[in-house]
Design a protein around this motif. Structure first.
Motif, PDB file in Angstrom:
ATOM      1  N   GLU A  71       0.860  -1.188   0.032  1.00  0.00           N
ATOM      2  CA  GLU A  71       0.045   0.062  -0.259  1.00  0.00           C
ATOM      3  C   GLU A  71       0.769   1.266  -0.006  1.00  0.00           C
ATOM      4  O   GLU A  71       0.448   2.295  -0.134  1.00  0.00           O
ATOM      5  N   HIS A  72       2.061   0.970   0.139  1.00  0.00           N
ATOM      6  CA  HIS A  72       2.920   2.196   0.332  1.00  0.00           C
ATOM      7  C   HIS A  72       3.162   2.820  -1.100  1.00  0.00           C
ATOM      8  O   HIS A  72       3.556   2.418  -1.987  1.00  0.00           O
ATOM      9  N   PRO A  73       2.687   4.235  -1.214  1.00  0.00           N
ATOM     10  CA  PRO A  73       2.902   4.731  -2.436  1.00  0.00           C
ATOM     11  C   PRO A  73       4.009   4.991  -3.144  1.00  0.00           C
ATOM     12  O   PRO A  73       4.187   4.805  -4.311  1.00  0.00           O
ATOM     13  N   LEU A  74       5.196   5.031  -2.410  1.00  0.00           N
ATOM     14  CA  LEU A  74       6.607   4.988  -3.279  1.00  0.00           C
ATOM     15  C   LEU A  74       6.904   3.835  -3.600  1.00  0.00           C
ATOM     16  O   LEU A  74       7.696   3.622  -4.309  1.00  0.00           O
ATOM     17  N   ALA A  75       6.484   2.595  -3.079  1.00  0.00           N
ATOM     18  CA  ALA A  75       6.951   1.096  -3.326  1.00  0.00           C
ATOM     19  C   ALA A  75       6.568   1.210  -4.898  1.00  0.00           C
ATOM     20  O   ALA A  75       7.113   0.565  -5.827  1.00  0.00           O
ATOM     21  N   HIS A  76       5.284   1.765  -5.341  1.00  0.00           N
ATOM     22  CA  HIS A  76       4.727   1.379  -6.552  1.00  0.00           C
ATOM     23  C   HIS A  76       5.349   2.406  -7.305  1.00  0.00           C
ATOM     24  O   HIS A  76       5.757   2.243  -8.695  1.00  0.00           O
ATOM     25  N   ALA A  77       5.655   3.458  -7.091  1.00  0.00           N
ATOM     26  CA  ALA A  77       6.380   4.702  -7.878  1.00  0.00           C
ATOM     27  C   ALA A  77       7.898   4.241  -7.988  1.00  0.00           C
ATOM     28  O   ALA A  77       8.323   4.481  -9.189  1.00  0.00           O
ATOM     29  N   PHE A  78       8.524   3.509  -7.177  1.00  0.00           N
ATOM     30  CA  PHE A  78       9.807   3.252  -7.506  1.00  0.00           C
ATOM     31  C   PHE A  78       9.912   1.830  -8.404  1.00  0.00           C
ATOM     32  O   PHE A  78      10.734   1.755  -9.056  1.00  0.00           O
ATOM     33  N   ALA A  79       9.049   1.054  -8.072  1.00  0.00           N
ATOM     34  CA  ALA A  79       8.917  -0.195  -8.788  1.00  0.00           C
ATOM     35  C   ALA A  79       8.637  -0.098 -10.355  1.00  0.00           C
ATOM     36  O   ALA A  79       8.987  -0.905 -11.337  1.00  0.00           O
ATOM     37  N   ALA A  80       8.141   1.011 -10.682  1.00  0.00           N
ATOM     38  CA  ALA A  80       7.487   1.272 -12.122  1.00  0.00           C
ATOM     39  C   ALA A  80       8.901   2.017 -12.768  1.00  0.00           C
ATOM     40  O   ALA A  80       8.773   2.293 -14.037  1.00  0.00           O
ATOM     41  N   VAL A  89       6.163  10.926   0.274  1.00  0.00           N
ATOM     42  CA  VAL A  89       5.002  10.628   0.015  1.00  0.00           C
ATOM     43  C   VAL A  89       4.081  11.533  -0.637  1.00  0.00           C
ATOM     44  O   VAL A  89       3.265  11.297  -1.254  1.00  0.00           O
ATOM     45  N   SER A  90       4.338  12.857  -0.183  1.00  0.00           N
ATOM     46  CA  SER A  90       3.556  13.905  -0.436  1.00  0.00           C
ATOM     47  C   SER A  90       3.905  14.304  -1.838  1.00  0.00           C
ATOM     48  O   SER A  90       2.981  14.918  -2.374  1.00  0.00           O
ATOM     49  N   ASP A  91       4.766  13.875  -2.507  1.00  0.00           N
ATOM     50  CA  ASP A  91       5.325  14.062  -3.864  1.00  0.00           C
ATOM     51  C   ASP A  91       4.156  13.323  -4.820  1.00  0.00           C
ATOM     52  O   ASP A  91       4.220  13.309  -6.129  1.00  0.00           O
ATOM     53  N   VAL A  92       3.856  12.043  -4.265  1.00  0.00           N
ATOM     54  CA  VAL A  92       3.135  10.947  -5.128  1.00  0.00           C
ATOM     55  C   VAL A  92       1.522  11.170  -4.609  1.00  0.00           C
ATOM     56  O   VAL A  92       0.715  10.842  -5.695  1.00  0.00           O
ATOM     57  N   VAL A  93       1.268  11.387  -3.326  1.00  0.00           N
ATOM     58  CA  VAL A  93      -0.289  11.118  -3.333  1.00  0.00           C
ATOM     59  C   VAL A  93      -0.582  12.359  -2.304  1.00  0.00           C
ATOM     60  O   VAL A  93       0.275  12.796  -1.551  1.00  0.00           O
ATOM     61  N   ALA A  97      -5.183  10.563   1.171  1.00  0.00           N
ATOM     62  CA  ALA A  97      -5.098   9.191   0.425  1.00  0.00           C
ATOM     63  C   ALA A  97      -4.066   8.384   1.374  1.00  0.00           C
ATOM     64  O   ALA A  97      -4.011   7.185   1.558  1.00  0.00           O
ATOM     65  N   TRP A  98      -2.970   9.056   1.672  1.00  0.00           N
ATOM     66  CA  TRP A  98      -1.948   8.291   2.342  1.00  0.00           C
ATOM     67  C   TRP A  98      -2.444   7.985   3.740  1.00  0.00           C
ATOM     68  O   TRP A  98      -2.176   6.793   4.325  1.00  0.00           O
ATOM     69  N   ARG A  99      -3.194   8.665   4.571  1.00  0.00           N
ATOM     70  CA  ARG A  99      -3.741   8.732   5.836  1.00  0.00           C
ATOM     71  C   ARG A  99      -4.846   7.341   5.797  1.00  0.00           C
ATOM     72  O   ARG A  99      -5.047   6.736   6.754  1.00  0.00           O
ATOM     73  N   ALA A 100      -5.354   7.092   4.842  1.00  0.00           N
ATOM     74  CA  ALA A 100      -6.506   6.288   4.495  1.00  0.00           C
ATOM     75  C   ALA A 100      -5.742   4.598   4.412  1.00  0.00           C
ATOM     76  O   ALA A 100      -6.581   3.791   4.460  1.00  0.00           O
ATOM     77  N   THR A 101      -4.275   4.339   4.466  1.00  0.00           N
ATOM     78  CA  THR A 101      -3.968   3.372   4.027  1.00  0.00           C
ATOM     79  C   THR A 101      -3.437   2.661   5.683  1.00  0.00           C
ATOM     80  O   THR A 101      -3.134   3.299   6.507  1.00  0.00           O
ATOM     81  N   GLN A 102      -3.189   1.405   5.534  1.00  0.00           N
ATOM     82  CA  GLN A 102      -2.919   0.647   6.759  1.00  0.00           C
ATOM     83  C   GLN A 102      -1.423   0.803   6.914  1.00  0.00           C
ATOM     84  O   GLN A 102      -1.006   0.647   8.272  1.00  0.00           O
ATOM     85  N   THR A 103      -0.704   1.127   5.820  1.00  0.00           N
ATOM     86  CA  THR A 103       0.673   1.287   6.207  1.00  0.00           C
ATOM     87  C   THR A 103       0.878   2.644   6.701  1.00  0.00           C
ATOM     88  O   THR A 103       1.690   2.575   7.813  1.00  0.00           O
ATOM     89  N   TYR A 104       0.039   3.577   6.517  1.00  0.00           N
ATOM     90  CA  TYR A 104       0.152   4.877   7.568  1.00  0.00           C
ATOM     91  C   TYR A 104      -0.086   4.483   8.855  1.00  0.00           C
ATOM     92  O   TYR A 104       0.748   4.948   9.820  1.00  0.00           O
ATOM     93  N   ASP A 105      -1.229   3.771   9.422  1.00  0.00           N
ATOM     94  CA  ASP A 105      -1.476   3.263  10.641  1.00  0.00           C
ATOM     95  C   ASP A 105      -0.243   2.558  11.385  1.00  0.00           C
ATOM     96  O   ASP A 105       0.072   2.817  12.427  1.00  0.00           O
ATOM     97  N   SER A 106       0.297   1.532  10.403  1.00  0.00           N
ATOM     98  CA  SER A 106       1.381   0.791  10.951  1.00  0.00           C
ATOM     99  C   SER A 106       2.515   1.635  11.461  1.00  0.00           C
ATOM    100  O   SER A 106       2.921   1.559  12.303  1.00  0.00           O
ATOM    101  N   CYS A 107       3.044   2.721  10.585  1.00  0.00           N
ATOM    102  CA  CYS A 107       4.046   3.502  10.746  1.00  0.00           C
ATOM    103  C   CYS A 107       3.806   4.508  11.817  1.00  0.00           C
ATOM    104  O   CYS A 107       4.587   4.694  12.957  1.00  0.00           O
TER     105      CYS A 107
END
Length: 250
Positions: A71-80, A89-93, A97-107
């Motif tokens: 779910e991390h926005p940067l993972a997909h940005a870099f993998a592409a 993260v703010s460069d991407v989403v 949208a970032w706060r709505a992810t489980q990755t955000y809650d975990s961090c």
């Protein structure tokens, strides 16, 4: 400069990611800095994780990456991209949208609010992401910090390339003859190993992200330490004593 000095003083194949993570975390005033190696967002697999400071090492980051990393926005940005630049993260989403992810809650939970992320990626095949991720709470990373990350990126990439060559060199030869190390530094050995593989000076300079003048300076130092006068004599000596592989790689 602190990062460069730390890398020179502690250049080890098996620990350099932790060393870099610690230096990045200190200079960027992060809560934690994570090195995510070879993360595949589609398969949810990861090759390895290193982190700093020591206090966060007990958190099962590899498991967190497998569960929440996709779910991390940067993972997909870099993998592409094959050679991406540093991003936040703010460069991407958007923040929402970032706060709505489980990755955000975990961090947010694991890192005491460390949900501001600036990542310095390393070149990887398409579909895989490898990066140092600096995490902190409070204000987002500013333009100056973003520019600093962009300036640091070539240094981090260059160190990784050199250590890859050192690892290959160590795996190619057995133990050198007693007293046959000649006091050569890892950088000098890397330069000599690449030259022994048939690369010209300009290609070695490009591979290690240094100048041709620096390559020649390393050669001069090697000649002095080995008691030789030219490249061929030096390579023959180092192969004969087991410091370098006996034959060039094809």
């Amino acid at each position: 400069m602190d990062l460069a000095v730390a890398l020179v003083n502690g250049l080890r194949v098996d620990s350099y990611q932790t060393l870099i993570a610690g230096q990045l975390n200190e200079c960027m005033r992060g809560t934690a800095t994570l090195f995510m190696n070879g993360f595949n967002p589609s398969a949810r697999t990861i090759a390895g994780v290193a982190c700093a400071p020591k206090e966060v090492a007990s958190i099962p980051w590899a498991e967190r990456a497998r569960v929440y990393g996709a779910e991390h926005p940067l993972a997909h940005a870099f993998a592409a991209q094959r050679d991406p630049s540093p991003l936040t993260v703010s460069d991407v989403v958007s923040t929402s949208a970032w706060r709505a992810t489980q990755t955000y809650d975990s961090c947010d939970q694991d890192l005491d609010g460390g949900t501001r992320h600036l990542a310095i990626p390393l070149p990887t095949p398409i579909g895989v992401a490898t990066a140092f991720i600096i995490c902190r709470s409070g204000r987002d990373f500013n333009d100056r910090e973003h520019d600093l990350a962009a300036a640091i990126q070539p240094l981090v990439i260059g160190v990784g390339r050199q250590l890859t060559e050192i690892k290959r060199l160590r795996e190619s030869v057995g133990a050198p003859l007693p007293g046959a190390d000649f006091g050569l530094t890892p950088r000098e050995l890397t330069v000599l190993a690449l030259l022994g593989d048939g690369l010209p000076t300009a290609a070695v300079a490009r591979r290690l992200l240094i100048s041709g003048h620096t390559v020649n300076k390393h050669l001069e130092n090697a000649y002095r330490k080995c008691g030789t006068r030219d490249r061929l004599a030096t390579l023959l000596l180092l192969r004969r004593t087991g410091v370098l592989p006996p034959t060039a790689r094809r």
